[in-house]
Design a protein around this motif. Sequence first.
Motif, PDB file in Angstrom:
ATOM      1  N   ASN A   1      -1.032  -1.540   3.556  1.00  0.00           N
ATOM      2  CA  ASN A   1      -1.597  -2.282   2.349  1.00  0.00           C
ATOM      3  C   ASN A   1      -2.955  -1.729   1.911  1.00  0.00           C
ATOM      4  O   ASN A   1      -3.430  -2.336   0.803  1.00  0.00           O
ATOM      5  N   TYR A   2      -3.651  -1.182   2.959  1.00  0.00           N
ATOM      6  CA  TYR A   2      -5.044  -0.978   2.671  1.00  0.00           C
ATOM      7  C   TYR A   2      -5.157   0.563   1.872  1.00  0.00           C
ATOM      8  O   TYR A   2      -4.316   1.625   2.287  1.00  0.00           O
ATOM      9  N   ASP A   3      -5.923   0.398   0.735  1.00  0.00           N
ATOM     10  CA  ASP A   3      -6.196   1.586   0.156  1.00  0.00           C
ATOM     11  C   ASP A   3      -6.668   2.731   1.233  1.00  0.00           C
ATOM     12  O   ASP A   3      -7.813   2.704   1.754  1.00  0.00           O
ATOM     13  N   GLN A   4      -6.274   4.182   0.907  1.00  0.00           N
ATOM     14  CA  GLN A   4      -6.977   5.111   1.760  1.00  0.00           C
ATOM     15  C   GLN A   4      -8.308   5.232   1.379  1.00  0.00           C
ATOM     16  O   GLN A   4      -8.698   5.460   0.216  1.00  0.00           O
ATOM     17  N   GLY A   5      -9.286   5.405   2.222  1.00  0.00           N
ATOM     18  CA  GLY A   5     -10.735   5.616   2.074  1.00  0.00           C
ATOM     19  C   GLY A   5     -11.399   4.279   1.748  1.00  0.00           C
ATOM     20  O   GLY A   5     -12.797   4.277   1.771  1.00  0.00           O
ATOM     21  N   SER A   6     -10.889   3.180   1.679  1.00  0.00           N
ATOM     22  CA  SER A   6     -11.557   1.671   1.766  1.00  0.00           C
ATOM     23  C   SER A   6     -12.044   1.444   2.866  1.00  0.00           C
ATOM     24  O   SER A   6     -11.688   2.172   3.964  1.00  0.00           O
ATOM     25  N   VAL A   7     -13.115   0.772   2.754  1.00  0.00           N
ATOM     26  CA  VAL A   7     -14.172   0.577   4.188  1.00  0.00           C
ATOM     27  C   VAL A   7     -13.470  -0.268   5.325  1.00  0.00           C
ATOM     28  O   VAL A   7     -13.712   0.288   6.179  1.00  0.00           O
ATOM     29  N   PHE A   8     -12.127  -1.042   5.159  1.00  0.00           N
ATOM     30  CA  PHE A   8     -11.600  -1.544   6.095  1.00  0.00           C
ATOM     31  C   PHE A   8     -10.032  -0.646   6.473  1.00  0.00           C
ATOM     32  O   PHE A   8      -9.472  -1.185   7.264  1.00  0.00           O
ATOM     33  N   SER A   9     -10.101   0.268   5.822  1.00  0.00           N
ATOM     34  CA  SER A   9      -8.880   1.210   6.120  1.00  0.00           C
ATOM     35  C   SER A   9      -8.701   1.709   7.507  1.00  0.00           C
ATOM     36  O   SER A   9      -9.723   2.139   8.079  1.00  0.00           O
ATOM     37  N   LEU A  10      -7.692   1.623   8.176  1.00  0.00           N
ATOM     38  CA  LEU A  10      -7.678   2.055   9.656  1.00  0.00           C
ATOM     39  C   LEU A  10      -7.835   3.656   9.548  1.00  0.00           C
ATOM     40  O   LEU A  10      -8.323   3.924  10.406  1.00  0.00           O
ATOM     41  N   ALA A  11      -7.291   4.302   8.720  1.00  0.00           N
ATOM     42  CA  ALA A  11      -7.512   5.696   8.477  1.00  0.00           C
ATOM     43  C   ALA A  11      -8.655   6.335   7.895  1.00  0.00           C
ATOM     44  O   ALA A  11      -9.189   7.278   8.483  1.00  0.00           O
ATOM     45  N   ALA A  12      -9.314   5.516   7.484  1.00  0.00           N
ATOM     46  CA  ALA A  12     -10.814   6.061   6.859  1.00  0.00           C
ATOM     47  C   ALA A  12     -11.908   6.197   7.792  1.00  0.00           C
ATOM     48  O   ALA A  12     -12.792   6.862   7.750  1.00  0.00           O
ATOM     49  N   HIS A  13     -11.672   5.526   9.017  1.00  0.00           N
ATOM     50  CA  HIS A  13     -12.757   5.452   9.834  1.00  0.00           C
ATOM     51  C   HIS A  13     -14.171   5.422   9.475  1.00  0.00           C
ATOM     52  O   HIS A  13     -15.209   6.201   9.857  1.00  0.00           O
ATOM     53  N   GLN A  14     -14.360   4.393   8.581  1.00  0.00           N
ATOM     54  CA  GLN A  14     -15.763   3.903   7.793  1.00  0.00           C
ATOM     55  C   GLN A  14     -16.595   3.600   8.872  1.00  0.00           C
ATOM     56  O   GLN A  14     -16.071   2.770   9.641  1.00  0.00           O
ATOM     57  N   THR A  15     -17.810   3.782   8.854  1.00  0.00           N
ATOM     58  CA  THR A  15     -18.931   3.206   9.860  1.00  0.00           C
ATOM     59  C   THR A  15     -19.875   2.317   9.121  1.00  0.00           C
ATOM     60  O   THR A  15     -20.290   2.642   7.946  1.00  0.00           O
TER      61      THR A  15
ATOM     62  N   VAL B   1     -14.940 -10.315   0.963  1.00  0.00           N
ATOM     63  CA  VAL B   1     -15.032  -9.571  -0.282  1.00  0.00           C
ATOM     64  C   VAL B   1     -14.707  -8.017  -0.015  1.00  0.00           C
ATOM     65  O   VAL B   1     -13.997  -7.282  -0.724  1.00  0.00           O
ATOM     66  N   GLY B   2     -14.949  -7.590   1.205  1.00  0.00           N
ATOM     67  CA  GLY B   2     -14.820  -6.094   1.576  1.00  0.00           C
ATOM     68  C   GLY B   2     -13.362  -6.097   1.951  1.00  0.00           C
ATOM     69  O   GLY B   2     -12.643  -4.989   1.713  1.00  0.00           O
ATOM     70  N   LEU B   3     -12.582  -7.049   2.487  1.00  0.00           N
ATOM     71  CA  LEU B   3     -11.009  -7.035   2.658  1.00  0.00           C
ATOM     72  C   LEU B   3     -10.442  -6.970   1.158  1.00  0.00           C
ATOM     73  O   LEU B   3      -9.487  -6.188   1.193  1.00  0.00           O
ATOM     74  N   TYR B   4     -10.975  -7.964   0.485  1.00  0.00           N
ATOM     75  CA  TYR B   4     -10.185  -7.934  -0.983  1.00  0.00           C
ATOM     76  C   TYR B   4     -10.273  -6.426  -1.603  1.00  0.00           C
ATOM     77  O   TYR B   4      -9.254  -5.952  -2.184  1.00  0.00           O
ATOM     78  N   LEU B   5     -11.461  -6.012  -1.420  1.00  0.00           N
ATOM     79  CA  LEU B   5     -11.460  -4.706  -2.135  1.00  0.00           C
ATOM     80  C   LEU B   5     -10.570  -3.481  -1.508  1.00  0.00           C
ATOM     81  O   LEU B   5     -10.459  -2.375  -1.943  1.00  0.00           O
ATOM     82  N   SER B   6     -10.226  -3.803  -0.125  1.00  0.00           N
ATOM     83  CA  SER B   6      -9.686  -2.700   0.553  1.00  0.00           C
ATOM     84  C   SER B   6      -8.085  -2.936   0.558  1.00  0.00           C
ATOM     85  O   SER B   6      -7.205  -1.727   0.857  1.00  0.00           O
ATOM     86  N   VAL B   7      -7.560  -4.071   0.138  1.00  0.00           N
ATOM     87  CA  VAL B   7      -6.096  -4.404   0.208  1.00  0.00           C
ATOM     88  C   VAL B   7      -5.545  -4.584  -1.260  1.00  0.00           C
ATOM     89  O   VAL B   7      -6.015  -5.111  -1.953  1.00  0.00           O
ATOM     90  N   THR B   8      -4.488  -4.010  -1.310  1.00  0.00           N
ATOM     91  CA  THR B   8      -3.626  -3.785  -2.597  1.00  0.00           C
ATOM     92  C   THR B   8      -2.358  -4.613  -2.373  1.00  0.00           C
ATOM     93  O   THR B   8      -1.466  -4.193  -1.353  1.00  0.00           O
ATOM     94  N   ASP B   9      -1.978  -5.369  -3.212  1.00  0.00           N
ATOM     95  CA  ASP B   9      -0.718  -6.118  -2.993  1.00  0.00           C
ATOM     96  C   ASP B   9       0.426  -4.951  -3.489  1.00  0.00           C
ATOM     97  O   ASP B   9       0.482  -4.628  -4.570  1.00  0.00           O
ATOM     98  N   PRO B  10       1.397  -4.794  -2.746  1.00  0.00           N
ATOM     99  CA  PRO B  10       2.382  -3.638  -2.988  1.00  0.00           C
ATOM    100  C   PRO B  10       3.160  -3.954  -4.313  1.00  0.00           C
ATOM    101  O   PRO B  10       4.022  -3.211  -4.729  1.00  0.00           O
TER     102      PRO B  10
END
Length: 516
Positions: free
Chosen positions: A202-216, A176-185
């Motif tokens: 394809n990951y939204d900026q600031g989403s939980v699994f985005s590489l750039a967001a560094h969420q913990t 579910v976390g991946l679904y909410l993080s990824v957008t079909d281009p």
Amino acid sequence: MVLPSRMRNSFKYITLLATLIQLGISIWMYLNFKTGANFAGINHEDQFQFVQKLPWISLNLGGMGKMQIDYFVGIDGISITLLVMTSLVMVIATLASWEIKSNLKGFFLLFLLLDMAVVGVFCALDFFLFYLFYELMLLPLYFLIGMWGGVRREYAAIKFFLYTLFGSVFMLLVMVGLYLSVTDPVTGNHTFNMVQMMNPSNYDQGSVFSLAAHQTIMGMSARTVGFVVLFIAFAIKVPIVPLHTWLPDAHVEAPTPVSIILAGILLKIGGYGIIRICLGIFPEVATHYAFWLGLIGVISILYGAFNALAQRDLKRMIAYSSVSHMGFVLLGIASQTAEGISGAVMQMVSHGFLSTMLFFLVGVIYNRVHDRDIYHFRGLGTLMPKYTAFVMIAFFASLGLPGFSAFVAEAFTLAGVFKSHNVNGLLPYWFAVCGTVGILLGAAYFLWTLQRMFFGQESLKGGSIWKIALTDLNLREKLTLAPLAIIALALGVMPSLVFDKVNDSVLALIQFLQTK
């Protein structure tokens, strides 16, 4: 399901026909499978073959866009070999089901439902669809063990169910976390598409699994938590130490056809999931923790082998040997080299056929005298010469004798560990040394069992009654075992039967891992 119970004698033939048609389709797909860099699959949706993509569940979310789940299936080089192996193992398991006498309708109904689920897992490219098939395997297996198993069948069935459910419930949260993080281009909507999840852009900026967001999450990187949760879910299936304890119980209590499916197919779903999902969606975490993955693999190899040495029950001994052999799969995957991952896939295919052969052989002797204690048999070689010949082939192939499939798989896995140390520094040399010790221990428990049960002066616990009951292989049993022995030899002499199909996908995966 709709056939009347009075047709009970035809259920096994209908099931056999279904599995033979499935085998025919998978062989046709294998022969028509295209190779080359343009057909590697992995992280390129247009490179998968035999693709079917149809809209399945659609929900309009108003201003938040649209929720779309697709029936999306397709195969690449890694899944085609496992698909053919699965199809053949299901035919063998059907032939092993001839011994089932009670409630045939329920047994074969659950058997075919399980067949559909395991094939679906290897084909699904939509995470929601993958999860559906993955969970669907639990239901028929629970009843197949719990209703047709041995004395402690309820305990074994519940233990298997709870272990697997524990892993997959948390997998649902990550999904579910991946679904909410990824957008079909293309559509701009969130997606369960596993191939889209492999692309960081394809990951939204600031989403939980985005590489750039560094969420913990609980002080750990969210992507690390996601990887660990998915890895545990698949590692239970592999199974790795210490998550392996359901396996010996399930094997010992399960009827022969269910043991064949458990060892031949279900354990491979764990390895496949780690390659397809853990490495594919969280490649940088997989690289960072490669040492620990390799260490878990080494521990499983040695722990499984030492436990196999200590067993009296023949079926339990083979169950622990499966834990040991599947450790090589994890070791090969951890190396992140072409040799290591190719060796891991070959080990999955090889072990699928060899464990099927071993559990069928145990079933043969158990059906005759209802005993599996190694110490209760001696001198079977003179009583059952044809049976002994197949046992020797299965044992020598499993312990890694050159010329058989397991040797190729283990040699490539160990080569991958050495290359990993020299090229990317992920794994130390001593992992390969420990793996070699595991092979040595494998030779010890197989040869010791062979010497105790089949050679020497004839001595049976059941005396003359057992001597009469222990008839040699019948035609059905010989027809079942012969293809497995031939395949074990063919893959050892011509490993290209597997490597030619997996090579492009493995190289694409290595390239993908190196760019992250």
